[in-house]
Scaffold this active site. Structure first.
Site, PDB file in Angstrom:
ATOM      1  CG  LEU A 151      -2.190  -0.850   1.109  1.00  0.00           C
ATOM      2  CD1 LEU A 151      -3.131  -0.564   2.271  1.00  0.00           C
ATOM      3  CD2 LEU A 151      -2.924  -0.636  -0.200  1.00  0.00           C
ATOM      4  CG  HIS A 152       2.949   2.127  -3.646  1.00  0.00           C
ATOM      5  ND1 HIS A 152       2.556   3.017  -4.625  1.00  0.00           N
ATOM      6  CD2 HIS A 152       2.756   0.883  -4.170  1.00  0.00           C
ATOM      7  CE1 HIS A 152       2.165   2.342  -5.702  1.00  0.00           C
ATOM      8  NE2 HIS A 152       2.280   1.051  -5.451  1.00  0.00           N
ATOM      9  CB  ALA A 153       1.803   7.330  -2.814  1.00  0.00           C
TER      10      ALA A 153
END
Length: 91
Positions: A16-18
């Site tokens: 769950l990156h940007a």
């Protein structure tokens, strides 16, 4: 009304990156009911907080627990679980 929970395995190759975190947090915010997200046995955070979501450091294959309370909690969690289990990095 009962509190509904779902455990979901993260599908995005880079966790769950940007971008996926933003999509998820926005969907949680738009749900109109309180939703929390917890990683492993950690403390739950407000799922609508993009900074909170990113701060959990969620990686591909991690299991998270979603919790919601309110009208339509089942369908809200179905939608959010679907977002989390999809690989948004494959697009």
């Amino acid at each position: 009304m009962a509190v509904i929970t779902r455990t979901v395995r993260i599908g995005s190759a880079h966790g769950l990156h940007a971008r996926p975190a933003k999509m998820f947090a926005q969907a949680a915010k738009d749900a109109g009911i309180p939703v929390t997200l917890a990683k492993d046995a950690g403390s739950p955070i407000n799922a609508a907080s993009i900074l909170g979501v990113i701060a959990l450091g969620i990686e591909q294959g991690d299991y998270v627990t979603l919790t919601a309370d309110g009208d339509g909690a089942d369908s809200v969690l179905d939608t959010l679980a679907d977002l989390l289990s999809t690989d948004h990095d494959a697009e």
